[in-house]
Design a protein around this motif. Sequence first.
Motif, PDB file in Angstrom:
ATOM      1  N   ASP A  62       7.828  -3.582  -5.348  1.00 52.03           N
ATOM      2  CA  ASP A  62       7.393  -2.241  -4.965  1.00 52.03           C
ATOM      3  C   ASP A  62       5.862  -2.111  -5.007  1.00 52.03           C
ATOM      4  OD1 ASP A  62       7.957   0.506  -4.203  1.00 52.03           O
ATOM      5  OD2 ASP A  62       7.295   1.035  -6.232  1.00 52.03           O
ATOM      6  N   ALA A  63       5.240  -2.671  -6.027  1.00 50.89           N
ATOM      7  CA  ALA A  63       3.770  -2.610  -6.122  1.00 50.89           C
ATOM      8  C   ALA A  63       3.122  -3.333  -4.947  1.00 50.89           C
ATOM      9  CB  ALA A  63       3.299  -3.219  -7.435  1.00 50.89           C
ATOM     10  N   GLY A  64       3.690  -4.460  -4.560  1.00 56.66           N
ATOM     11  CA  GLY A  64       3.171  -5.187  -3.413  1.00 56.66           C
ATOM     12  C   GLY A  64       3.243  -4.360  -2.139  1.00 56.66           C
ATOM     13  N   ARG A  65       4.352  -3.655  -1.947  1.00 57.82           N
ATOM     14  CA  ARG A  65       4.516  -2.811  -0.758  1.00 57.82           C
ATOM     15  C   ARG A  65       3.527  -1.631  -0.784  1.00 57.82           C
ATOM     16  NH1 ARG A  65       6.954  -6.814  -0.014  1.00 57.82           N
ATOM     17  NH2 ARG A  65       9.013  -7.079   0.872  1.00 57.82           N
ATOM     18  N   GLN A  66       3.350  -1.026  -1.951  1.00 60.09           N
ATOM     19  CA  GLN A  66       2.413   0.099  -2.061  1.00 60.09           C
ATOM     20  C   GLN A  66       0.976  -0.354  -1.802  1.00 60.09           C
ATOM     21  OE1 GLN A  66       2.867   2.468  -5.630  1.00 60.09           O
ATOM     22  NE2 GLN A  66       5.080   2.212  -5.563  1.00 60.09           N
ATOM     23  N   TYR A  67       0.614  -1.507  -2.356  1.00 61.04           N
ATOM     24  CA  TYR A  67      -0.722  -2.056  -2.148  1.00 61.04           C
ATOM     25  C   TYR A  67      -0.940  -2.357  -0.664  1.00 61.04           C
ATOM     26  CZ  TYR A  67      -4.775  -5.124  -2.937  1.00 61.04           C
ATOM     27  OH  TYR A  67      -6.019  -5.703  -2.914  1.00 61.04           O
ATOM     28  N   ALA A  68       0.070  -2.935  -0.034  1.00 58.32           N
ATOM     29  CA  ALA A  68      -0.025  -3.244   1.393  1.00 58.32           C
ATOM     30  C   ALA A  68      -0.211  -1.971   2.210  1.00 58.32           C
ATOM     31  CB  ALA A  68       1.228  -3.998   1.845  1.00 58.32           C
ATOM     32  N   GLN A  69       0.508  -0.921   1.871  1.00 58.09           N
ATOM     33  CA  GLN A  69       0.381   0.337   2.610  1.00 58.09           C
ATOM     34  C   GLN A  69      -1.030   0.909   2.472  1.00 58.09           C
ATOM     35  OE1 GLN A  69       2.310   1.652   4.880  1.00 58.09           O
ATOM     36  NE2 GLN A  69       0.813   3.280   5.197  1.00 58.09           N
ATOM     37  N   ALA A  70      -1.596   0.850   1.277  1.00 57.48           N
ATOM     38  CA  ALA A  70      -2.963   1.348   1.075  1.00 57.48           C
ATOM     39  C   ALA A  70      -3.955   0.527   1.895  1.00 57.48           C
ATOM     40  CB  ALA A  70      -3.320   1.304  -0.409  1.00 57.48           C
ATOM     41  N   LEU A  71      -3.791  -0.790   1.896  1.00 55.85           N
ATOM     42  CA  LEU A  71      -4.673  -1.648   2.693  1.00 55.85           C
ATOM     43  C   LEU A  71      -4.489  -1.403   4.184  1.00 55.85           C
ATOM     44  CD1 LEU A  71      -4.430  -4.998   0.729  1.00 55.85           C
ATOM     45  CD2 LEU A  71      -6.457  -3.571   0.994  1.00 55.85           C
ATOM     46  N   ARG A  72      -3.253  -1.194   4.606  1.00 55.10           N
ATOM     47  CA  ARG A  72      -2.963  -0.914   6.019  1.00 55.10           C
ATOM     48  C   ARG A  72      -3.729   0.329   6.470  1.00 55.10           C
ATOM     49  NH1 ARG A  72       2.015  -1.170   5.559  1.00 55.10           N
ATOM     50  NH2 ARG A  72       2.369  -3.200   6.508  1.00 55.10           N
ATOM     51  N   GLU A  73      -3.738   1.358   5.641  1.00 53.14           N
ATOM     52  CA  GLU A  73      -4.442   2.593   5.982  1.00 53.14           C
ATOM     53  C   GLU A  73      -5.949   2.370   6.086  1.00 53.14           C
ATOM     54  OE1 GLU A  73      -3.168   5.531   3.133  1.00 53.14           O
ATOM     55  OE2 GLU A  73      -1.073   5.298   3.739  1.00 53.14           O
ATOM     56  N   VAL A  74      -6.515   1.636   5.142  1.00 51.91           N
ATOM     57  CA  VAL A  74      -7.945   1.339   5.171  1.00 51.91           C
ATOM     58  C   VAL A  74      -8.293   0.516   6.404  1.00 51.91           C
ATOM     59  CG1 VAL A  74      -9.800   0.058   4.012  1.00 51.91           C
ATOM     60  CG2 VAL A  74      -8.282   1.523   2.679  1.00 51.91           C
ATOM     61  N   CYS A  75      -7.504  -0.496   6.679  1.00 53.01           N
ATOM     62  CA  CYS A  75      -7.757  -1.341   7.856  1.00 53.01           C
ATOM     63  C   CYS A  75      -7.650  -0.537   9.135  1.00 53.01           C
ATOM     64  CB  CYS A  75      -6.789  -2.523   7.877  1.00 53.01           C
ATOM     65  SG  CYS A  75      -7.157  -3.777   6.629  1.00 53.01           S
ATOM     66  N   GLY A  76      -6.686   0.363   9.201  1.00 53.13           N
ATOM     67  CA  GLY A  76      -6.522   1.202  10.385  1.00 53.13           C
ATOM     68  C   GLY A  76      -7.749   2.048  10.652  1.00 53.13           C
ATOM     69  N   LYS A  77      -8.334   2.582   9.597  1.00 52.96           N
ATOM     70  CA  LYS A  77      -9.548   3.407   9.736  1.00 52.96           C
ATOM     71  C   LYS A  77     -10.750   2.567  10.161  1.00 52.96           C
ATOM     72  CE  LYS A  77      -8.021   6.786   6.358  1.00 52.96           C
ATOM     73  NZ  LYS A  77      -8.166   7.284   4.984  1.00 52.96           N
ATOM     74  N   GLN A  78     -10.703   1.277   9.861  1.00 52.31           N
ATOM     75  CA  GLN A  78     -11.826   0.384  10.162  1.00 52.31           C
ATOM     76  C   GLN A  78     -11.604  -0.408  11.457  1.00 52.31           C
ATOM     77  OE1 GLN A  78     -14.614  -0.563   8.114  1.00 52.31           O
ATOM     78  NE2 GLN A  78     -14.224   1.043   6.631  1.00 52.31           N
ATOM     79  N   ASP A  79     -10.502  -0.150  12.148  1.00 55.22           N
ATOM     80  CA  ASP A  79     -10.132  -0.901  13.348  1.00 55.22           C
ATOM     81  C   ASP A  79     -10.028  -2.400  13.051  1.00 55.22           C
ATOM     82  OD1 ASP A  79      -9.365  -1.183  16.024  1.00 55.22           O
ATOM     83  OD2 ASP A  79     -11.425  -1.647  16.636  1.00 55.22           O
ATOM     84  N   VAL A  80      -9.402  -2.701  11.927  1.00 55.69           N
ATOM     85  CA  VAL A  80      -9.161  -4.091  11.521  1.00 55.69           C
ATOM     86  C   VAL A  80      -7.656  -4.321  11.571  1.00 55.69           C
ATOM     87  CG1 VAL A  80      -9.254  -5.695   9.566  1.00 55.69           C
ATOM     88  CG2 VAL A  80     -11.228  -4.247  10.071  1.00 55.69           C
ATOM     89  N   ARG A  81      -7.266  -5.351  12.264  1.00 51.71           N
ATOM     90  CA  ARG A  81      -5.857  -5.706  12.360  1.00 51.71           C
ATOM     91  C   ARG A  81      -5.361  -6.096  10.967  1.00 51.71           C
ATOM     92  NH1 ARG A  81      -4.515 -10.314  16.747  1.00 51.71           N
ATOM     93  NH2 ARG A  81      -6.275 -11.180  15.643  1.00 51.71           N
ATOM     94  N   PHE A  82      -4.184  -5.576  10.568  1.00 49.71           N
ATOM     95  CA  PHE A  82      -3.631  -5.839   9.232  1.00 49.71           C
ATOM     96  C   PHE A  82      -2.261  -6.471   9.360  1.00 49.71           C
ATOM     97  CE2 PHE A  82      -0.930  -4.620   5.659  1.00 49.71           C
ATOM     98  CZ  PHE A  82      -1.676  -5.116   4.608  1.00 49.71           C
ATOM     99  N   LEU A  83      -2.000  -7.463   8.530  1.00 47.13           N
ATOM    100  CA  LEU A  83      -0.688  -8.104   8.504  1.00 47.13           C
ATOM    101  C   LEU A  83      -0.211  -8.229   7.065  1.00 47.13           C
ATOM    102  CD1 LEU A  83       1.650  -9.562   9.936  1.00 47.13           C
ATOM    103  CD2 LEU A  83       0.318 -11.672   9.749  1.00 47.13           C
ATOM    104  N   GLU A  84       0.899  -7.560   6.777  1.00 43.16           N
ATOM    105  CA  GLU A  84       1.575  -7.745   5.484  1.00 43.16           C
ATOM    106  C   GLU A  84       2.606  -8.843   5.713  1.00 43.16           C
ATOM    107  OE1 GLU A  84       4.387  -5.442   2.246  1.00 43.16           O
ATOM    108  OE2 GLU A  84       3.955  -4.476   4.153  1.00 43.16           O
ATOM    109  N   ILE A  85       2.319 -10.004   5.191  1.00 41.40           N
ATOM    110  CA  ILE A  85       3.132 -11.175   5.521  1.00 41.40           C
ATOM    111  C   ILE A  85       4.324 -11.386   4.574  1.00 41.40           C
ATOM    112  CG2 ILE A  85       1.838 -12.921   4.229  1.00 41.40           C
ATOM    113  CD1 ILE A  85       1.940 -14.589   6.926  1.00 41.40           C
ATOM    114  N   ALA A  86       4.309 -10.756   3.396  1.00 45.59           N
ATOM    115  CA  ALA A  86       5.388 -10.964   2.417  1.00 45.59           C
ATOM    116  C   ALA A  86       6.777 -10.693   2.989  1.00 45.59           C
ATOM    117  CB  ALA A  86       5.143 -10.135   1.160  1.00 45.59           C
TER     118      ALA A  86
END
Length: 125
Positions: A62-86
């Motif tokens: 669950d922590a991994g998924r939450q961390y990934a979601q937070a990073l996804r949001e930051v990357c989206g704001k920065q126009d950086v492609r994000f991949l949660e590979i787990a």
Amino acid sequence: MDGWRQLAAATGARVSYVLTPLAPWVREEPAEEEDTLFAELDRLSGFGVPLDEMFGEIATLDAGRQYAQALREVCGKQDVRFLEIAPLIAEAAGPKDWLFVDRGHFTDQGSDLFARILADHLSLS
């Protein structure tokens, strides 16, 4: 990420962020070989407690998924492609596949799987 984006813009490259997982972020039950290695590493660590207990909540799926979601949001704001590979690794691997040599580093088989998924999802192949 701003620095990476500026460097990439000068060359026409695109920045991607791939979250490399901890073993517990891929699956809750490790393969038999992983379980054996993790137990031995815990015994030898000198900390007196397993890594999962020492790091508490950050070592959970669950922590991994939450961390990934937070990073996804930051990357989206920065126009950086994000991949949660787990979850992609979890889907591609069988329950008995030996993927990790410790909770943070892949075996050769795990690295191969990671690379294939990465190449496919980032259109590198």
